[in-house]
Write a protein that holds these residues in place. Structure first.
Motif, PDB file in Angstrom:
ATOM      1  N   THR A  22      38.002  12.023  13.071  1.00  0.00           N
ATOM      2  CA  THR A  22      37.181  12.585  14.143  1.00  0.00           C
ATOM      3  C   THR A  22      37.132  14.091  14.009  1.00  0.00           C
ATOM      4  O   THR A  22      37.970  14.713  13.354  1.00  0.00           O
ATOM      5  N   LEU A  23      36.162  14.700  14.636  1.00  0.00           N
ATOM      6  CA  LEU A  23      35.967  16.140  14.568  1.00  0.00           C
ATOM      7  C   LEU A  23      37.129  16.868  15.231  1.00  0.00           C
ATOM      8  O   LEU A  23      37.521  16.518  16.353  1.00  0.00           O
ATOM      9  N   PRO A  24      37.719  17.868  14.595  1.00  0.00           N
ATOM     10  CA  PRO A  24      38.783  18.642  15.256  1.00  0.00           C
ATOM     11  C   PRO A  24      38.272  19.269  16.550  1.00  0.00           C
ATOM     12  O   PRO A  24      37.132  19.723  16.639  1.00  0.00           O
ATOM     13  N   GLY A  25      39.121  19.288  17.550  1.00  0.00           N
ATOM     14  CA  GLY A  25      38.735  19.869  18.825  1.00  0.00           C
ATOM     15  C   GLY A  25      38.292  18.865  19.862  1.00  0.00           C
ATOM     16  O   GLY A  25      37.892  19.241  20.971  1.00  0.00           O
ATOM     17  N   THR A  28      30.564  26.077  25.305  1.00  0.00           N
ATOM     18  CA  THR A  28      31.172  24.801  24.920  1.00  0.00           C
ATOM     19  C   THR A  28      30.756  24.402  23.513  1.00  0.00           C
ATOM     20  O   THR A  28      31.588  23.975  22.694  1.00  0.00           O
ATOM     21  N   VAL A  29      29.470  24.529  23.221  1.00  0.00           N
ATOM     22  CA  VAL A  29      28.991  24.208  21.870  1.00  0.00           C
ATOM     23  C   VAL A  29      29.635  25.139  20.845  1.00  0.00           C
ATOM     24  O   VAL A  29      30.091  24.701  19.771  1.00  0.00           O
ATOM     25  N   ALA A  30      29.688  26.427  21.169  1.00  0.00           N
ATOM     26  CA  ALA A  30      30.287  27.381  20.235  1.00  0.00           C
ATOM     27  C   ALA A  30      31.772  27.100  20.024  1.00  0.00           C
ATOM     28  O   ALA A  30      32.291  27.237  18.903  1.00  0.00           O
ATOM     29  N   THR A  31      32.471  26.679  21.081  1.00  0.00           N
ATOM     30  CA  THR A  31      33.896  26.378  20.956  1.00  0.00           C
ATOM     31  C   THR A  31      34.130  25.187  20.030  1.00  0.00           C
ATOM     32  O   THR A  31      35.076  25.187  19.219  1.00  0.00           O
ATOM     33  N   VAL A  32      33.305  24.165  20.146  1.00  0.00           N
ATOM     34  CA  VAL A  32      33.444  23.002  19.261  1.00  0.00           C
ATOM     35  C   VAL A  32      33.234  23.411  17.811  1.00  0.00           C
ATOM     36  O   VAL A  32      33.994  23.008  16.910  1.00  0.00           O
ATOM     37  N   LEU A  33      32.212  24.241  17.542  1.00  0.00           N
ATOM     38  CA  LEU A  33      31.966  24.709  16.170  1.00  0.00           C
ATOM     39  C   LEU A  33      33.136  25.560  15.675  1.00  0.00           C
ATOM     40  O   LEU A  33      33.620  25.389  14.535  1.00  0.00           O
ATOM     41  N   ALA A  34      33.584  26.483  16.513  1.00  0.00           N
ATOM     42  CA  ALA A  34      34.663  27.382  16.089  1.00  0.00           C
ATOM     43  C   ALA A  34      35.953  26.625  15.846  1.00  0.00           C
ATOM     44  O   ALA A  34      36.717  26.950  14.913  1.00  0.00           O
ATOM     45  N   ALA A  35      36.258  25.612  16.651  1.00  0.00           N
ATOM     46  CA  ALA A  35      37.482  24.839  16.471  1.00  0.00           C
ATOM     47  C   ALA A  35      37.464  24.076  15.152  1.00  0.00           C
ATOM     48  O   ALA A  35      38.488  24.002  14.446  1.00  0.00           O
ATOM     49  N   ALA A  36      36.305  23.508  14.795  1.00  0.00           N
ATOM     50  CA  ALA A  36      36.216  22.775  13.535  1.00  0.00           C
ATOM     51  C   ALA A  36      36.408  23.705  12.348  1.00  0.00           C
ATOM     52  O   ALA A  36      37.152  23.391  11.398  1.00  0.00           O
ATOM     53  N   ALA A  37      35.747  24.866  12.377  1.00  0.00           N
ATOM     54  CA  ALA A  37      35.889  25.814  11.266  1.00  0.00           C
ATOM     55  C   ALA A  37      37.303  26.373  11.199  1.00  0.00           C
ATOM     56  O   ALA A  37      37.872  26.539  10.108  1.00  0.00           O
ATOM     57  N   ALA A  38      37.919  26.669  12.352  1.00  0.00           N
ATOM     58  CA  ALA A  38      39.270  27.222  12.355  1.00  0.00           C
ATOM     59  C   ALA A  38      40.275  26.223  11.813  1.00  0.00           C
ATOM     60  O   ALA A  38      41.228  26.604  11.114  1.00  0.00           O
ATOM     61  N   ALA A  39      40.100  24.932  12.112  1.00  0.00           N
ATOM     62  CA  ALA A  39      41.024  23.927  11.596  1.00  0.00           C
ATOM     63  C   ALA A  39      40.996  23.878  10.075  1.00  0.00           C
ATOM     64  O   ALA A  39      42.035  23.784   9.416  1.00  0.00           O
ATOM     65  N   HIS A  40      39.793  23.966   9.484  1.00  0.00           N
ATOM     66  CA  HIS A  40      39.707  23.959   8.022  1.00  0.00           C
ATOM     67  C   HIS A  40      40.278  25.233   7.421  1.00  0.00           C
ATOM     68  O   HIS A  40      41.047  25.197   6.438  1.00  0.00           O
ATOM     69  N   ASP A  41      39.925  26.382   8.008  1.00  0.00           N
ATOM     70  CA  ASP A  41      40.398  27.650   7.455  1.00  0.00           C
ATOM     71  C   ASP A  41      41.919  27.752   7.533  1.00  0.00           C
ATOM     72  O   ASP A  41      42.554  28.342   6.651  1.00  0.00           O
ATOM     73  N   HIS A  42      42.500  27.195   8.577  1.00  0.00           N
ATOM     74  CA  HIS A  42      43.961  27.239   8.693  1.00  0.00           C
ATOM     75  C   HIS A  42      44.630  26.396   7.610  1.00  0.00           C
ATOM     76  O   HIS A  42      45.649  26.805   7.027  1.00  0.00           O
ATOM     77  N   ARG A  43      44.059  25.201   7.355  1.00  0.00           N
ATOM     78  CA  ARG A  43      44.635  24.336   6.329  1.00  0.00           C
ATOM     79  C   ARG A  43      44.461  24.907   4.938  1.00  0.00           C
ATOM     80  O   ARG A  43      45.348  24.817   4.088  1.00  0.00           O
ATOM     81  N   SER A  44      43.277  25.509   4.660  1.00  0.00           N
ATOM     82  CA  SER A  44      42.983  25.998   3.310  1.00  0.00           C
ATOM     83  C   SER A  44      43.529  27.397   3.066  1.00  0.00           C
ATOM     84  O   SER A  44      43.514  27.874   1.927  1.00  0.00           O
TER      85      SER A  44
END
Length: 806
Positions: A369-372, A276-292
């Motif tokens: 708010t934090l993505p995810g 669960t913790v890893a999913t929250v981290l991965a979702a936040a990073a993926a949201a930024h990488d997708h936009r950039s």
């Protein structure tokens, strides 16, 4: 207190094993003697005798007038040192575990039984994910993402200075802030794993007794080890199982020894928390990488991590959905590879995800708010769907044999599972709301008038429906109060007739009648629980719909509506936020008070006396099952005493102690059970356990216990809110288990025998009633005489070296 009737003076050696009920009791109180000695056991649970009775086996002539009393004290299993008060925070896990044992009884439908267990374990898994997600919301979203990313919020808190985005330090990038904050929920998951592992060793590692019917002079046979090999063992070969109809679930060898399942679920839930913790981290990073539009090794690593997270999540689900407990035999095997590698693999994956999230991204900024955070909405929908599916399965299981005494027509398990989800939501939402209020300063989270955005919109909607739920409960609560008052009035002639009063004292009659009416409220608990569960399910669905449809908190979602509607929505949000935070603070306050105050700790321990009787079959992080220590203790004591002396034994249990006594008698070999009688008083065996746990304490199970034990008597009062009749009729030469209802108080007014007014005892002090001694004497007279045996070592082990505990 001296018995009102003489004890039997023949039949040889006799022992009375006393088991106290909820709240605990001291050995001195149970034995009515301040000089007590611990004869076996430890500081957690032990058997005590009066000092004068320590050598009773060596001098049986001194105890020809009555049984030797022994007291089994187990209160420290639930209300011992102060740290156990923190178990109050594990309440949702405990309630979810209860739902597993509330299934309706059935035969020949193994697939439905297995599906019921799978659904309950999945509900329990969502609670672990919910708790971890709440910790992520506080540490990652509110603190590291929102507050540290806002100059106004971080500037007011010096301890966040090194994370502040305004200082442009190494930790100022959002990914690095999130990676550092992930230590908090990861540490929480690790703490839960440690507590589950430690409490299992202390409470649930006691094996049931085996081999007591074997020749006492025979050499012990080798027993299979946990690895499948054979090794020298200190127990004899287990006695053959009795026929299925004489061996109900609670009498199976492996029922009170669920080591394998607890270890497997502990590994799966620990891995789920890390994922669960890893999913929250991965979702936040993926949201930024997708936009950039980031590419290269960074994007490749992100995709590989997402695949790995999905694969390991599927493994966790597979582990949870596998077959549950092995009750028909003592299951000593442990899946060592799974138990060791699953949490470690999840932790390694979490570390890799944290490294990937902390990868340098200079253009990454934290806003909103934090993505995810949509994870909360998905969990709410998943819990609602699982509860509905569980209700459908429960109805199918209940349909072949409809017992009108079964609580909620077999829907007790789904209703309890819904309550567990509601408790988890209140606790997780309460933490998020209180932290958001603290970080937002004078602003209101979610309204945009403070330095942070606040928690996810869904949590605000869930808080807003709490006042609505309380309003809905006013009607059934008022109805129950009115019905209790009317019942008290109807009971007046019943009370006068019971005491044969021709000129009754109206005040005294009203007191007794009101006590009887209030005690009957226990039978109305299913109605309240059903209303709360159903309303919670509907309001939870409404909160998800409102949050997803409006995308805003209730106070803002109705800005364009009629002023009255907007005012009600704003008031509901403010009041709900306050109430959900107050509920969490109440949990913390009770835990802190119980940590310092022994009397408060004992009061909270009463909750665990009922809630933690059952083994951890659904949630491994629930408070430990004290019965996995207490039931083997009692079984070993009864078996060893009857085997050494060949004498008679009456095990007498009060309240929850009667449930432990019945469970221990079920575990005895047939030869031992034939020398044991059961005396229960103030017993919830049928009134609570039979109605809510019909598969284990239903009518057939209790009638089977009556047939297999040598004798059984049950005492109860109409003024007792917990105990009641067990409703087991006479069968053959066996009389009714329930003796005539005891009058409470013993005397209506002043008499020569009772010159002062007698109190209404309710659930307490059954042994003071003359009927108690009469019932015990009758049970002892029914038992066969003591068997002549050659005694090799009849003196009980001195667990305290003769030290007095009085």
């Amino acid at each position: 207190m001296s018995p009102a009737t003489p004890d039997p003076e023949n039949g040889g050696a006799a022992l009375e094993l006393l088991v106290h009920g909820v709240g605990g009791a001291t050995p001195a109180d149970m034995l009515d003697d301040p000089r007590t000695v611990r004869v076996t056991g430890d500081r957690t649970a032990a058997v005590f005798r009066r000092r004068d009775d320590v050598d009773a086996e060596e001098h049986p002539e001194r105890h020809a007038e009555g049984p030797v009393p022994e007291a089994y004290c187990w209160s420290n299993l639930t209300s011992g040192n102060g740290t156990r008060a923190l178990w109050l925070l594990l309440l949702p896990f405990m309630v979810a575990n209860l739902a597993h044992w509330m299934r309706p009884p059935t035969e020949g439908r193994p697939r439905l039984l297995r599906l019921y267990g799978v659904l309950v374990r999945l509900v329990a898994l969502t609670l672990t994910v919910l708790l971890t997600a709440a910790a992520c919301e506080v540490a990652l979203d509110l603190t590291a993402w929102q507050c540290a990313g806002s100059a106004g919020c971080a500037g007011q808190r010096s301890w966040l200075g090194f994370l502040s985005a305004e200082r442009a330090g190494w930790w100022s990038q959002p990914g690095r802030r999130l990676a550092l904050a992930a230590l908090v929920p990861a540490a929480l998951v690790g703490l839960l794993w440690y507590l589950s592992n430690r409490t299992w060793s202390a409470y649930e590692a006691q094996r049931p007794p085996t081999g007591y019917d074997a020749d006492p002079d025979a050499e012990p046979a080798p027993a299979p080890s946990a690895d499948g090999d054979t090794e020298a063992a200190d127990t004899t070969t287990p006695a053959p199982a009795t026929p299925v109809e004489l061996r109900p679930a609670l009498g199976r060898p492996g029922f009170w020894y669920g080591r394998r399942l607890v270890a497997r679920l502990r590994a799966a839930h620990t891995a789920a928390g890390f994922l669960t913790v890893a999913t929250v981290l991965a979702a936040a990073a993926a949201a930024h990488d997708h936009r950039s539009g980031a590419g290269g090794a960074q994007e490749l690593l992100g995709r590989l991590l997402h695949i790995a997270l999905g694969v390991l999540a599927c493994v966790v689900l597979w582990v949870v959905c596998r077959r549950g407990r092995s009750e028909h035999r003592l299951d000593l095997r442990i899946e060592r590879a799974l138990v060791s590698w699953l949490p470690a693999t999840a932790l390694l994956l979490l570390a890799l995800t944290a490294v990937h999230t902390g990868w340098s991204r200079p253009d990454w900024t934290s806003t909103g708010t934090l993505p995810g955070t949509g994870l909360f909405g998905g969990l709410t929908l998943a819990q609602g769907g699982l509860v509905v599916a569980l209700a459908a399965v429960a109805l199918l299981l209940h349909s072949p044999r409809r017992d009108p005494r079964t609580a909620l027509y077999g829907l007790g398990g789904p209703a309890t599972a819904m309550l567990a989800c509601a408790l988890g939501g209140v606790m997780s939402g309460g933490v998020a709301q209180r932290v958001a209020d603290w970080l937002d300063g004078a602003g209101t989270p979610g309204t945009g008038d403070g330095p942070i955005t606040g928690p996810p919109v869904l949590l605000s909607w869930q808080a807003s429906v709490i006042p609505v739920l309380l309003l809905l409960l006013l009607a059934p609560s008022a109805l129950l109060v009115a019905r209790t008052v009317l019942a008290g009035r109807r009971l007046r002639p019943v009370v006068d007739a019971a005491y044969r009063q021709t000129n009754p004292d109206r005040l005294r009659t009203d007191q007794i009648a009101a006590s009887r009416a209030r005690a009957a409220l226990t039978d109305s608990a299913p109605v309240l629980i059903g209303v709360v569960s159903g309303a919670t399910l509907l309001l939870g669905a409404a909160s998800v719909a409102g949050a997803w449809a409006s995308g805003n908190v209730p106070g803002r979602a109705f800005d364009g509506a009629h002023p009255a509607v907007a005012s009600v929505a704003t008031a509901a949000q403010s009041l709900g936020s306050w109430m959900i935070g107050f509920g969490f603070l109440l949990f913390v306050t009770l835990g802190r008070r119980a940590y310092k105050d022994r009397s408060a700790r004992r009061t909270i321990g009463i909750l665990w006396d009922v809630g933690t009787f059952w083994p951890r079959a659904a949630h491994p992080f629930a408070p430990p099952c004290y019965a996995e220590r207490a039931v083997p203790d009692l079984s070993w004591r009864m078996s060893s005493w009857t085997r050494q002396t060949g004498g008679r034994l009456v095990i007498s249990g009060h309240s929850q102690g009667s449930v432990l006594a019945a469970a221990a008698v079920w575990q005895l070999p047939p030869a031992t059970r034939g020398r044991v009688a059961l005396l229960t008083y103030g017993s919830p065996l049928e009134r609570l356990y039979g109605r809510w746990f019909p598969a284990y304490f239903g009518p057939e199970a209790l009638r089977g216990l009556h047939r297999t034990v040598h004798g059984w008597s049950n005492l109860y009062r109409a003024t007792d809110p917990i105990g009641g009749p067990v409703r087991v009729p006479a069968e053959g030469d066996r009389p009714d288990v329930d003796r005539p209802e005891l009058l409470d108080p013993v005397a209506y007014g002043r008499t020569r025998e009772h010159p002062l007014p007698e109190p209404i005892l309710g659930h307490s002090d059954y042994q003071a009633d003359p009927a108690f001694a009469a019932a015990r004497a009758a049970l002892l007279d029914r038992l066969p005489p003591a068997l002549p045996r050659q005694r090799h070592n009849t003196r009980p082990a001195q667990g305290s070296s003769g030290r007095s505990s009085g």
